[in-house]
Design an enzyme around this catalytic site. Structure first.
Site, PDB file in Angstrom:
ATOM      1  N   CYS A  26     -18.041  46.630   8.729  1.00  0.00           N
ATOM      2  CA  CYS A  26     -19.076  45.804   8.100  1.00  0.00           C
ATOM      3  C   CYS A  26     -19.093  44.379   8.640  1.00  0.00           C
ATOM      4  O   CYS A  26     -20.157  43.839   8.950  1.00  0.00           O
ATOM      5  CB  CYS A  26     -18.943  45.824   6.586  1.00  0.00           C
ATOM      6  N   HIS A  75     -16.627  43.784   1.125  1.00  0.00           N
ATOM      7  CA  HIS A  75     -17.686  44.425   1.907  1.00  0.00           C
ATOM      8  C   HIS A  75     -18.821  43.425   2.086  1.00  0.00           C
ATOM      9  O   HIS A  75     -19.043  42.559   1.243  1.00  0.00           O
ATOM     10  CB  HIS A  75     -18.188  45.689   1.213  1.00  0.00           C
ATOM     11  N   HIS A  87     -25.827  47.955   6.624  1.00  0.00           N
ATOM     12  CA  HIS A  87     -24.383  47.725   6.545  1.00  0.00           C
ATOM     13  C   HIS A  87     -23.641  48.869   7.219  1.00  0.00           C
ATOM     14  O   HIS A  87     -24.182  49.956   7.396  1.00  0.00           O
ATOM     15  CB  HIS A  87     -23.927  47.537   5.090  1.00  0.00           C
TER      16      HIS A  87
END
Length: 111
Positions: A26, A75, A87
C-alpha cells in the site's frame, strides 16, 4: 489519481516499492504514484505518509488523489472519487479500485 490507476492489477508484494520487485504494497503504491507526479520526498511507510501534506476534515471534503489513512497508519490508499479508492489490497492480492471500506482515520492532501 491517474498515476495510481495505471497500477490496478499489479500484484500485492509486502515491502514492494517498484514493479521490479514484482509488485507493490500500500505505501509503495502511494510512493510510486506520487513520484510520477514529481513528489519525491514521500516517506516509505504508511504511518509516516499519514503525516505529510495537509489535513482534509472528512471524506465528504476529499478530492481524487487525496491519501486515505486507515487504522492510524496501518493501511493507506488513494481516493478515486465517488466513494472509491485505489489501494494495494493484501486480501485481494493486488492493486484494486474498490469502495472505501471504512471511515479513514486521516485524509491528507499532497498535490
Amino acid at each position: 489519481m491517474q498515476a495510481a490507476s495505471q497500477y490496478v492489477g499489479t500484484p500485492y508484494v509486502l515491502g514492494g516499492e517498484t514493479l521490479d520487485e514484482g509488485g507493490l504494497d500500500c505505501s509503495g503504491l502511494v510512493q510510486l504514484s506520487l513520484s510520477a507526479l514529481g513528489v519525491t520526498d514521500v516517506p516509505r511507510v504508511a504511518r509516516d505518509q499519514a503525516t505529510i501534506g495537509t489535513a482534509v476534515s472528512s471524506l465528504a471534503e476529499a478530492q481524487p488523489g487525496d491519501l486515505l489513512v486507515f487504522d492510524g497508519g496501518t493501511h493507506i490508499g488513494i481516493y478515486a472519487g465517488d466513494g472509491e479508492m485505489i489501494h494495494a489490497s493484501w486480501s485481494k492480492q493486488s492493486v484494486v479500485r474498490a469502495d472505501v471500506y471504512e471511515t479513514p482515520t486521516a485524509i491528507r492532501r499532497i498535490v
